[in-house]
Write an enzyme that holds these catalytic residues in place. Sequence first.
Site, mmCIF file in Angstrom:
data_model
loop_
_atom_site.group_PDB
_atom_site.id
_atom_site.type_symbol
_atom_site.label_atom_id
_atom_site.label_comp_id
_atom_site.label_asym_id
_atom_site.label_seq_id
_atom_site.Cartn_x
_atom_site.Cartn_y
_atom_site.Cartn_z
ATOM 1 N N CYS A 115 0.827 -1.206 0.000
ATOM 2 C CA CYS A 115 0.000 0.000 0.000
ATOM 3 C C CYS A 115 0.860 1.254 0.000
ATOM 4 O O CYS A 115 0.470 2.291 -0.545
ATOM 5 C CB CYS A 115 -0.947 -0.009 1.188
ATOM 6 S SG CYS A 115 -0.137 -0.240 2.790
ATOM 7 N N HIS A 363 -1.435 0.856 7.476
ATOM 8 C CA HIS A 363 -1.967 0.934 6.115
ATOM 9 C C HIS A 363 -1.826 2.361 5.610
ATOM 10 O O HIS A 363 -2.093 3.327 6.323
ATOM 11 C CB HIS A 363 -3.434 0.510 6.089
ATOM 12 C CG HIS A 363 -4.042 0.494 4.726
ATOM 13 N ND1 HIS A 363 -3.573 -0.309 3.718
ATOM 14 C CD2 HIS A 363 -5.067 1.213 4.191
ATOM 15 C CE1 HIS A 363 -4.289 -0.119 2.628
ATOM 16 N NE2 HIS A 363 -5.204 0.805 2.900
#
Length: 682
Positions: A115, A363
């Site tokens: 990510c 994330h």
Amino acid sequence: MKRGKQNNSKTVGSSGLDIREALSLKQDLNSGQAVSQQQTLHILQADRHCDGACKSRKDNPNCLCGVVPAAGSFRRKGLWQKEPQGLMHLGGNPSDQKRHDAVLPCGLNNLGNTCYVNSALQCLFMTPIFRNSMYQIAAPAADDVILGHIRQLFVELQSGARFSADPKAFAQALNLDHTIQQDGQEFLKLLLSLLETKLAESGQPAVQSLVPDLFRGSYAYETICKACGRASQGSNRATHFYELDIQVKGSPALHHSLAAMLCKEELSGENQYHCEFCGKKVDATRQLCLRQLPPYLCMSLQRFVFDMKKLMKVKASDKFSFPLSIDLGPYMSPVEASLDAGVQMYDLQAILIHKGSSASQGHYVAHVHEEGARKWWRFDDETVTVMPDGPVGEKADHGGAPNPVPSGKKMQSTEKGKSKPKGRGRKRKASAKGEDDVDGESTPEPMLATADDSVAPSSNGHQQNIGSTPPQTTPPSDITSSNAYMLLYKKRNWQPQQCVPAAALPDSLQQYIDEQNQEFETACANFETTQQQVRKAVLQQQADVRGILELAPVPPGETDCRFISADWLMRWADSDPELTSIDNSALQCPHGKLLPNKSSEMKRISMVAWEHLVARCRGGPEFGPSDVCTVCLMDMLDAVASANEQGQAREGALAIAEGLDEQETNSAPVSCGYYVSKTWLQ
């Protein structure tokens, strides 16, 4: 005491005979009489009627209800499940990846802990001059593996037929380890450094200085002697930077951190400065001065710090405020600021966000402004959503509570349908510092110095040391975040010296994306064709099964029939892939005949249905009413007779017990007697 009597109407085992019928049949067989076909059907309970609505009675061989589901019904697996099993083997439908809206930016597939790569790449791709310049790279530089893959990835993001592009080839070219979460800031810095090196070797003037022209600024450490007032010779040596390190821990806002970074340091006492002009150690001031700011200014918020107590890197989740627009002129060196009339307006272009409380995992998402369209987009790997309220409306990403919904206005969801995302930020008491998030735009006022050596520019652009002032409130245009990790600001009204037009794609890239899109469309068409073929084959197979089962019920009065394993029939109707030929072995006795006590494990079907099944599946053995094993039948009847004798003996014993019980009640106690086991007697 009352005892129950033997029930002669009770059926024997899995047969249809009661005790009286079983004893009568035993006598007939002992006398040499043959068992009639009607008696055989009665023994096998095959003389019972099924009205078609009994929901699969296992004790009735004539009942075929439930072998297949009713019309319009489904099962969890097998031939009758809602989605045919064959479709699952085809994998996902490529059409589900189709990009239906060309206005919506394309996402990037997460390969597993990538990510951070996706967020950084989206920030670069959404910078038009960078994207268009990458397209203009010509051979031999365009043949470089990394440059080639990033160009192909960019053109897929721009013109690809899928809603999410695959960065696998690009990640492999960089030898990225998908099993480890990396630092998003560090990746972007290393990627730009690598691209700068490769572009510098391209020999193309239009692109060889692309990275420094867009992202490189310079600063210098200025040391001024308090005795002679002259700056040291080293004060003129500029140092290049590609990002400014902004302290987060202990600082409430960006203007505070900039002021602290640019404040003057007093060199006195043991820390005096040796002035080359005065020829001796003197008191002096030392200060970081921004000489030149790039068109795109990266600010690295120092979220990850080393904890001396834990001896590990931790995340500083302090709330930190930064504006949508900022005038950096007051923070520039006085000479450089005067050249631009003291105004250096920068607008927020992108925010790289790290969600999570740990420095080693979490994330990454990106909030990016689309230049020209006046839209903010939220990039979360494959998912891209518009942010109608801009970055100030994404409180969930910034670690805060959702925005209050104005009266009469419905909240618009921006993240996977969630209208009220929960925040992760630490709670802080409300104070006069005004750290709440509010909408609007304004230019930050010039900061003033505080008593703890924090210094800010005054209105004339020069940095001063003055007395302590009360803390300022957060400007209305500020965003307060505990997850913002990197900020990208663009200089307002900046135009490149060499204009890079958004021209048509080079022939090589156009050919590449045309082939990719054509391959994708072909895959979608092939999947659709195969899907239709599978559905058609399943429907035909279902029709064949229903057709044979419609022939299976034996007409009333018909005695010619066959018996088949109920378990095998169910598996055949569900198209069990492991099923081969008909298997009636569960109904076969050691003598090779039909067991008379297996009526609950068999189904009675017509000869027509049996012939269809044999033609399709073969197998056996074939059993009809005349194939019932007489030996096994006699054994079963002998067992019934033996059980009957034991029952009669038990009734006799019970009668004696009842007589003794009555005698004991009606007469005097007996002086002598015998004891027997109660369990045995019962």
